[in-house]
Design a protein around this motif. Structure first.
Motif, PDB file in Angstrom:
ATOM      1  N   VAL A 277       0.891  -1.286  -0.016  1.00  0.00           N
ATOM      2  CA  VAL A 277       0.049   0.134   0.043  1.00  0.00           C
ATOM      3  C   VAL A 277       0.854   1.390  -0.105  1.00  0.00           C
ATOM      4  O   VAL A 277       0.575   2.183  -0.856  1.00  0.00           O
ATOM      5  CB  VAL A 277      -1.022   0.077   1.184  1.00  0.00           C
ATOM      6  N   VAL A 278       1.957   1.293   0.859  1.00  0.00           N
ATOM      7  CA  VAL A 278       2.690   2.527   0.921  1.00  0.00           C
ATOM      8  C   VAL A 278       3.428   2.826  -0.339  1.00  0.00           C
ATOM      9  O   VAL A 278       3.556   3.734  -0.708  1.00  0.00           O
ATOM     10  CB  VAL A 278       3.859   2.422   2.042  1.00  0.00           C
ATOM     11  N   ALA A 279       4.045   1.681  -0.967  1.00  0.00           N
ATOM     12  CA  ALA A 279       4.851   1.755  -2.156  1.00  0.00           C
ATOM     13  C   ALA A 279       3.759   2.253  -3.355  1.00  0.00           C
ATOM     14  O   ALA A 279       4.251   3.144  -4.143  1.00  0.00           O
ATOM     15  CB  ALA A 279       5.260   0.464  -2.717  1.00  0.00           C
ATOM     16  N   ASP A 280       2.500   1.902  -3.392  1.00  0.00           N
ATOM     17  CA  ASP A 280       1.516   2.379  -4.360  1.00  0.00           C
ATOM     18  C   ASP A 280       1.353   3.935  -4.047  1.00  0.00           C
ATOM     19  O   ASP A 280       1.353   4.816  -4.940  1.00  0.00           O
ATOM     20  CB  ASP A 280       0.432   1.695  -4.268  1.00  0.00           C
ATOM     21  N   VAL A 281       1.129   4.222  -2.770  1.00  0.00           N
ATOM     22  CA  VAL A 281       0.725   5.395  -2.835  1.00  0.00           C
ATOM     23  C   VAL A 281       1.907   6.374  -2.963  1.00  0.00           C
ATOM     24  O   VAL A 281       1.599   7.612  -3.299  1.00  0.00           O
ATOM     25  CB  VAL A 281       0.158   5.839  -1.140  1.00  0.00           C
ATOM     26  N   ARG A 282       3.149   6.022  -2.555  1.00  0.00           N
ATOM     27  CA  ARG A 282       4.009   6.773  -2.647  1.00  0.00           C
ATOM     28  C   ARG A 282       4.275   7.125  -4.201  1.00  0.00           C
ATOM     29  O   ARG A 282       4.887   8.413  -4.324  1.00  0.00           O
ATOM     30  CB  ARG A 282       5.503   6.274  -2.166  1.00  0.00           C
ATOM     31  N   ALA A 283       4.150   6.226  -4.891  1.00  0.00           N
ATOM     32  CA  ALA A 283       4.438   6.448  -6.461  1.00  0.00           C
ATOM     33  C   ALA A 283       3.374   7.399  -6.887  1.00  0.00           C
ATOM     34  O   ALA A 283       3.775   8.259  -7.599  1.00  0.00           O
ATOM     35  CB  ALA A 283       4.174   5.166  -7.208  1.00  0.00           C
ATOM     36  N   ASP A 284       2.282   7.456  -6.441  1.00  0.00           N
ATOM     37  CA  ASP A 284       1.259   8.558  -6.832  1.00  0.00           C
ATOM     38  C   ASP A 284       1.682   9.960  -6.255  1.00  0.00           C
ATOM     39  O   ASP A 284       1.533  11.032  -6.860  1.00  0.00           O
ATOM     40  CB  ASP A 284       0.012   8.202  -6.237  1.00  0.00           C
ATOM     41  N   LEU A 285       2.145   9.873  -5.095  1.00  0.00           N
ATOM     42  CA  LEU A 285       2.802  11.150  -4.310  1.00  0.00           C
ATOM     43  C   LEU A 285       3.900  11.808  -5.200  1.00  0.00           C
ATOM     44  O   LEU A 285       3.791  12.951  -5.361  1.00  0.00           O
ATOM     45  CB  LEU A 285       2.820  10.978  -2.910  1.00  0.00           C
ATOM     46  N   LEU A 286       4.834  10.824  -5.355  1.00  0.00           N
ATOM     47  CA  LEU A 286       6.044  11.172  -6.232  1.00  0.00           C
ATOM     48  C   LEU A 286       5.536  12.084  -7.508  1.00  0.00           C
ATOM     49  O   LEU A 286       5.857  13.024  -7.895  1.00  0.00           O
ATOM     50  CB  LEU A 286       6.789  10.402  -6.570  1.00  0.00           C
ATOM     51  N   GLU A 287       4.541  11.200  -8.228  1.00  0.00           N
ATOM     52  CA  GLU A 287       4.123  11.768  -9.389  1.00  0.00           C
ATOM     53  C   GLU A 287       3.445  12.886  -9.328  1.00  0.00           C
ATOM     54  O   GLU A 287       3.525  13.960 -10.094  1.00  0.00           O
ATOM     55  CB  GLU A 287       3.145  10.804 -10.137  1.00  0.00           C
ATOM     56  N   ALA A 288       2.550  13.274  -8.301  1.00  0.00           N
ATOM     57  CA  ALA A 288       1.795  14.599  -7.885  1.00  0.00           C
ATOM     58  C   ALA A 288       2.846  15.491  -7.693  1.00  0.00           C
ATOM     59  O   ALA A 288       2.594  16.828  -7.915  1.00  0.00           O
ATOM     60  CB  ALA A 288       0.954  14.281  -7.078  1.00  0.00           C
ATOM     61  N   ALA A 289       3.834  15.221  -7.096  1.00  0.00           N
ATOM     62  CA  ALA A 289       4.949  16.261  -6.664  1.00  0.00           C
ATOM     63  C   ALA A 289       5.550  16.800  -7.690  1.00  0.00           C
ATOM     64  O   ALA A 289       5.889  18.091  -7.694  1.00  0.00           O
ATOM     65  CB  ALA A 289       5.914  15.665  -5.638  1.00  0.00           C
ATOM     66  N   THR A 290       5.722  16.084  -8.861  1.00  0.00           N
ATOM     67  CA  THR A 290       6.219  16.603 -10.254  1.00  0.00           C
ATOM     68  C   THR A 290       5.232  17.948 -10.679  1.00  0.00           C
ATOM     69  O   THR A 290       5.902  18.640 -11.307  1.00  0.00           O
ATOM     70  CB  THR A 290       6.594  15.858 -11.181  1.00  0.00           C
ATOM     71  N   GLN A 291       4.123  17.715 -10.118  1.00  0.00           N
ATOM     72  CA  GLN A 291       3.358  18.894 -10.776  1.00  0.00           C
ATOM     73  C   GLN A 291       2.726  19.774  -9.705  1.00  0.00           C
ATOM     74  O   GLN A 291       1.858  20.732  -9.676  1.00  0.00           O
ATOM     75  CB  GLN A 291       1.937  18.278 -11.393  1.00  0.00           C
ATOM     76  N   ARG A 292       3.797  19.852  -8.623  1.00  0.00           N
ATOM     77  CA  ARG A 292       3.593  20.857  -7.511  1.00  0.00           C
ATOM     78  C   ARG A 292       2.156  20.425  -6.668  1.00  0.00           C
ATOM     79  O   ARG A 292       1.811  21.577  -6.151  1.00  0.00           O
ATOM     80  CB  ARG A 292       3.773  22.323  -7.980  1.00  0.00           C
TER      81      ARG A 292
END
Length: 235
Positions: free
Chosen positions: A38-53
């Motif tokens: 769960v943490v790995a999936d959510v972390r990937a989404d958060l990192l992708e969102a972080a590239t869009q600030r």
């Protein structure tokens, strides 16, 4: 010309958010494997969102615990109860009740029955000890299993726990009879007081019940979680 300013990676915020999510998943008693997934999936989404600030709060919301519960439910994960202490208390309680009932059955029912037909004290002392120790051990075993079954009724992997713990306790019982009868028959002169001997024997007995109960419960829950993860992955 100076390099154009890029969007900040928000790495620190993502790390803090995933740690908070992991703590929430721990409180939900999710297994380590499922929690990491769960943490790995959510972390990937958060990192992708972080590239869009986009900050982590925008995805997780203000309540991380609520997000964790939703992630567990939507992912089909099964929370595993941490009830080893409950199981141990139930087993020890049943052990005490079983010993009390066993003492009554052995010395008020079985012993008069056998001594009226056989000279257990004079001609068959080993048989008398075997009857007494075996009766007490069997009663304690039955008491522990029955109370454990009652305590785990309706809980995950209850049946699997009993299937695993019964053979373990049977082996313990065989060991108790095999060691206890010769020791009692030899009338060993212990270098300590009788109270210390009794207390040590009681502590050993508690450990001999606690270890199988904890091992069986964790084994059953781990097997149940593994089957659940396999079913989810297959689906």
């Amino acid at each position: 010309m100076p390099a154009p300013e890029t969007a900040p990676p928000l790495a620190a915020e993502v790390d803090a958010a995933t740690r908070s999510l992991d703590r929430s998943l721990r409180r939900l008693h999710l297994t380590r494997t499922d929690r990491r997934a769960v943490v790995a999936d959510v972390r990937a989404d958060l990192l992708e969102a972080a590239t869009q600030r986009v900050p982590p709060e925008a995805l997780l919301g203000p309540d991380v615990d609520a997000f964790a519960r939703e992630a567990v439910a939507s992912g089909g994960y099964v929370a595993q109860p941490r009830d080893s202490a409950r199981s141990v208390v139930a087993g020890l309680l049943g052990l005490g009740v079983g010993l009390a009932l066993g003492f009554w059955l052995v010395f008020w029912v079985a012993w008069p029955f056998f001594t009226s037909r056989f000279d257990l004290v004079g001609h068959h002392p080993e048989a008398g000890l075997t009857v007494a120790v075996s009766g007490l051990t069997l009663a304690a075993l039955l008491g522990a299993v029955v109370t454990l079954a009652v305590a785990l009724r309706g809980r995950p992997a209850a049946g699997a726990t009993l299937v695993r713990v019964v053979p373990m306790l049977v082996l313990v019982s065989v060991g108790v009879v095999g060691v206890g009868v010769p020791l009692l028959g030899a009338e060993v002169a212990w270098p300590v007081s009788d109270e210390v001997v009794v207390a040590t024997a009681a502590l050993v007995l508690v450990l001999l019940v606690t270890a199988p109960v904890v091992a069986a419960r964790r084994w059953a829950l781990a097997a149940s979680a593994a089957r659940g993860s396999t079913s989810t992955a297959t689906a």
